[in-house]
Design a protein around this motif. Sequence first.
Motif, short mmCIF file in Angstrom:
data_model
loop_
_atom_site.label_atom_id
_atom_site.label_comp_id
_atom_site.label_asym_id
_atom_site.label_seq_id
_atom_site.Cartn_x
_atom_site.Cartn_y
_atom_site.Cartn_z
N ASP A 60 0.83 -1.20 0.00
CA ASP A 60 0.00 0.00 0.00
C ASP A 60 0.87 1.25 0.00
O ASP A 60 1.89 1.29 0.70
N ASN B 140 -4.97 5.14 2.25
CA ASN B 140 -6.11 4.37 1.76
C ASN B 140 -7.27 5.25 1.31
O ASN B 140 -8.26 4.74 0.81
N ASN B 141 -7.18 6.56 1.52
CA ASN B 141 -8.27 7.47 1.19
C ASN B 141 -7.88 8.38 0.04
O ASN B 141 -6.70 8.49 -0.32
N SER B 142 -8.85 9.07 -0.53
CA SER B 142 -8.58 9.99 -1.63
C SER B 142 -7.86 11.24 -1.13
O SER B 142 -7.23 11.94 -1.91
N LYS B 143 -7.95 11.53 0.17
CA LYS B 143 -7.19 12.64 0.73
C LYS B 143 -6.74 12.31 2.14
O LYS B 143 -7.45 11.65 2.90
N THR B 144 -5.52 12.75 2.46
CA THR B 144 -4.93 12.53 3.77
C THR B 144 -4.44 13.87 4.27
O THR B 144 -3.60 14.51 3.64
N ASP C 133 -5.44 13.36 9.67
CA ASP C 133 -5.13 11.93 9.57
C ASP C 133 -3.75 11.65 10.16
O ASP C 133 -3.51 10.60 10.73
N THR D 217 -2.27 18.61 2.57
CA THR D 217 -3.13 17.48 2.24
C THR D 217 -2.49 16.70 1.09
O THR D 217 -2.00 17.29 0.13
N TYR E 131 -5.14 11.89 -3.73
CA TYR E 131 -4.94 10.78 -4.66
C TYR E 131 -5.80 10.99 -5.90
O TYR E 131 -7.00 11.24 -5.81
N ASN F 175 -7.21 9.03 -8.72
CA ASN F 175 -7.47 7.65 -9.11
C ASN F 175 -7.30 7.43 -10.61
O ASN F 175 -6.80 6.39 -11.04
N TYR G 213 -0.25 10.85 -6.64
CA TYR G 213 -0.48 11.56 -5.39
C TYR G 213 0.11 12.96 -5.50
O TYR G 213 1.21 13.12 -6.03
#
Length: 109
Positions: free
Chosen positions: A8, A29-33, A42, A58, A61, A63, A68
């Motif tokens: 990951d 694992n998320n679209s934004k961290t 996070d 931030t 991601y 997709n 990133y």
Amino acid sequence: KFENKPHDPNLSVLNAGTAKMVTQMLNLNNSKTVIGSGNTADMTIAGGLTKVKEKHATVLYDNKNDTYTLVGDENVKVNNKSTKVKKLESGDVISVDGTSIVFDDGKVV
């Protein structure tokens, strides 16, 4: 023999301790961290040398392109260069208030 296996994507926080280096990892694992000092971040970084904002930066991601991007609400250093927006590559070092965070896209080349 060392073998790299896909894993990951993650951010690894390097904390230089007095006796040893301690690494903490956060999987992306998320679209934004969110990286910041707030309790909704996070990845929470307590203020040290300077003031870390509640939402300092931030990691987004994309997709569609499998990429990133770091977007800073404040100036953030990536590989010792100040920036507000940077497409991340594996091995990039993000610096927030003296804390080093290493980005790993999880891919094996």
